[in-house]
Design a protein around this motif. Structure first.
Motif, PDB file in Angstrom:
ATOM      1  N   GLU A 152     122.599   7.546  23.769  1.00  0.00           N
ATOM      2  CA  GLU A 152     124.009   7.457  23.383  1.00  0.00           C
ATOM      3  C   GLU A 152     124.550   6.050  23.625  1.00  0.00           C
ATOM      4  N   ARG A 153     124.194   5.450  24.745  1.00  0.00           N
ATOM      5  CA  ARG A 153     124.642   4.080  25.043  1.00  0.00           C
ATOM      6  C   ARG A 153     123.937   3.048  24.164  1.00  0.00           C
ATOM      7  N   LEU A 154     122.708   3.360  23.766  1.00  0.00           N
ATOM      8  CA  LEU A 154     121.889   2.394  23.025  1.00  0.00           C
ATOM      9  C   LEU A 154     122.158   2.364  21.528  1.00  0.00           C
ATOM     10  N   LYS A 155     122.867   3.340  20.994  1.00  0.00           N
ATOM     11  CA  LYS A 155     122.854   3.572  19.546  1.00  0.00           C
ATOM     12  C   LYS A 155     123.374   2.407  18.703  1.00  0.00           C
ATOM     13  N   LYS A 156     124.180   1.514  19.287  1.00  0.00           N
ATOM     14  CA  LYS A 156     124.707   0.379  18.513  1.00  0.00           C
ATOM     15  C   LYS A 156     123.851  -0.879  18.620  1.00  0.00           C
ATOM     16  N   LEU A 157     122.817  -0.832  19.455  1.00  0.00           N
ATOM     17  CA  LEU A 157     121.972  -2.011  19.656  1.00  0.00           C
ATOM     18  C   LEU A 157     121.130  -2.294  18.411  1.00  0.00           C
ATOM     19  N   GLN A 158     121.160  -3.546  17.948  1.00  0.00           N
ATOM     20  CA  GLN A 158     120.386  -3.948  16.778  1.00  0.00           C
ATOM     21  C   GLN A 158     119.162  -4.743  17.233  1.00  0.00           C
ATOM     22  N   ILE A 159     118.003  -4.457  16.618  1.00  0.00           N
ATOM     23  CA  ILE A 159     116.748  -5.041  17.099  1.00  0.00           C
ATOM     24  C   ILE A 159     115.899  -5.556  15.937  1.00  0.00           C
ATOM     25  N   PHE A 160     115.429  -6.789  16.086  1.00  0.00           N
ATOM     26  CA  PHE A 160     114.459  -7.412  15.180  1.00  0.00           C
ATOM     27  C   PHE A 160     113.194  -7.682  15.985  1.00  0.00           C
ATOM     28  N   ILE A 161     112.043  -7.345  15.425  1.00  0.00           N
ATOM     29  CA  ILE A 161     110.763  -7.601  16.088  1.00  0.00           C
ATOM     30  C   ILE A 161     109.834  -8.306  15.116  1.00  0.00           C
ATOM     31  N   SER A 162     109.201  -9.382  15.570  1.00  0.00           N
ATOM     32  CA  SER A 162     108.150 -10.037  14.781  1.00  0.00           C
ATOM     33  C   SER A 162     106.926 -10.232  15.668  1.00  0.00           C
ATOM     34  N   HIS A 163     105.740 -10.055  15.053  1.00  0.00           N
ATOM     35  CA  HIS A 163     104.509 -10.170  15.848  1.00  0.00           C
ATOM     36  C   HIS A 163     103.337 -10.496  14.945  1.00  0.00           C
ATOM     37  N   GLY A 164     102.467 -11.371  15.418  1.00  0.00           N
ATOM     38  CA  GLY A 164     101.259 -11.718  14.683  1.00  0.00           C
ATOM     39  C   GLY A 164     100.138 -10.724  14.950  1.00  0.00           C
ATOM     40  N   LYS A 165      99.465 -10.298  13.913  1.00  0.00           N
ATOM     41  CA  LYS A 165      98.393  -9.311  14.068  1.00  0.00           C
ATOM     42  C   LYS A 165      97.173  -9.878  14.793  1.00  0.00           C
ATOM     43  N   GLU A 166      97.047 -11.217  14.802  1.00  0.00           N
ATOM     44  CA  GLU A 166      95.913 -11.848  15.494  1.00  0.00           C
ATOM     45  C   GLU A 166      96.308 -12.414  16.856  1.00  0.00           C
ATOM     46  N   ASP A 167      97.420 -11.946  17.394  1.00  0.00           N
ATOM     47  CA  ASP A 167      97.911 -12.450  18.687  1.00  0.00           C
ATOM     48  C   ASP A 167      96.880 -12.172  19.777  1.00  0.00           C
ATOM     49  N   GLN A 168      96.381 -13.240  20.420  1.00  0.00           N
ATOM     50  CA  GLN A 168      95.374 -13.110  21.475  1.00  0.00           C
ATOM     51  C   GLN A 168      95.982 -13.159  22.884  1.00  0.00           C
ATOM     52  N   VAL A 169      97.270 -13.333  22.988  1.00  0.00           N
ATOM     53  CA  VAL A 169      97.941 -13.382  24.294  1.00  0.00           C
ATOM     54  C   VAL A 169      98.620 -12.043  24.578  1.00  0.00           C
ATOM     55  N   LEU A 170      99.571 -11.682  23.737  1.00  0.00           N
ATOM     56  CA  LEU A 170     100.193 -10.363  23.796  1.00  0.00           C
ATOM     57  C   LEU A 170      99.769  -9.630  22.525  1.00  0.00           C
ATOM     58  N   HIS A 171      98.782  -8.789  22.652  1.00  0.00           N
ATOM     59  CA  HIS A 171      98.110  -8.210  21.497  1.00  0.00           C
ATOM     60  C   HIS A 171      99.054  -7.369  20.637  1.00  0.00           C
ATOM     61  N   TYR A 172      98.715  -7.277  19.370  1.00  0.00           N
ATOM     62  CA  TYR A 172      99.559  -6.606  18.374  1.00  0.00           C
ATOM     63  C   TYR A 172      99.975  -5.186  18.766  1.00  0.00           C
ATOM     64  N   PRO A 173      99.113  -4.377  19.382  1.00  0.00           N
ATOM     65  CA  PRO A 173      99.554  -3.024  19.775  1.00  0.00           C
ATOM     66  C   PRO A 173     100.771  -3.002  20.702  1.00  0.00           C
ATOM     67  N   PHE A 174     101.019  -4.085  21.431  1.00  0.00           N
ATOM     68  CA  PHE A 174     102.249  -4.132  22.229  1.00  0.00           C
ATOM     69  C   PHE A 174     103.472  -3.996  21.326  1.00  0.00           C
TER      70      PHE A 174
END
Length: 216
Positions: A152-174
């Motif tokens: 209920e508190r979170l419902k107005k939060l807007q989120i953009f996510i970008s991620h590289g599929k070949e990320d070797q530091v923080l892997h894509y499944p994150f």
């Protein structure tokens, strides 16, 4: 009101308004405020852009929000430092009002890598203080989930996510794990993927700018 604890750089809004929206840039491990600030002029004209420097010093020009150990093949964080950094960023936003003019109801975070981690941690626990986040090559800490606000508190939060599929530091499944978790909370992030490693490439920046232009 106290002065902000964190060192920061400023790009004033190119469109003058009485109370501009605020966009805070958060860098990754071993980077700095100047590195993120290098693309400040590419960001939408309406924002007051502030690039903050992490509280931990690793060396000349090398800072972080918390320590992390990758020796096991998966990131293991210093949980106390991560929680302290979450609180520090919230206090930084509050204290920034003593030096900068902005709309307190229009605060956005854009973070890369560990800066993206902090964007999740701050916004999901205190959604009344953050209107939107752009997470670039980050992850959502399992350690912060017990602190996450109600749907209920979170419902107005807007989120953009970008991620590289070949990320070797923080892997894509994150990234996909974060999207699934956010979906379970009723949040449906704008999710973009790229054939790239752990970086902010021109396409990622372009898509983040497009999203920032679209948010109200």
């Amino acid at each position: 009101m106290e002065k902000p604890q964190l060192h920061y750089l400023v790009r004033n809004p190119k469109i003058k308004t009485e109370k501009p929206p605020l966009l805070i840039l958060l860098h990754g491990v071993g980077s700095n405020d100047a590195n993120m600030f290098s693309f400040a002029d590419s960001l939408p004209d309406k924002f007051l852009v502030v690039s903050a420097r992490g509280p931990l010093t690793f060396g000349p020009g090398s800072y972080a929000w918390f320590q992390v150990d990758f020796s096991t093949g998966r990131p293991v964080i210093n949980e106390n430092q991560a929680e302290a950094a979450r609180k520090t960023i919230l206090k930084f936003i509050k204290d920034l009002k003593s030096e900068q003019n902005f709309d307190e109801n229009e605060v956005y975070l854009l973070g890369f890598s560990q800066g993206g981690i902090m964007s999740y941690s701050v916004a999901l626990t205190e959604p009344e203080k953050i209107k939107g986040i752009a997470v670039m090559s980050g992850r959502l800490l399992p350690e912060v989930k017990p602190l996450v606000a109600s749907p209920e508190r979170l419902k107005k939060l807007q989120i953009f996510i970008s991620h590289g599929k070949e990320d070797q530091v923080l892997h894509y499944p994150f990234a996909t794990d974060a999207v699934s978790y956010l979906d379970s909370l009723g949040l449906h992030p704008d999710f973009h993927t790229y054939h790239d490693n752990h970086t902010i490439n021109p396409d990622m920046l372009h898509d983040a700018v497009q999203w920032l232009n679209s948010v109200q």
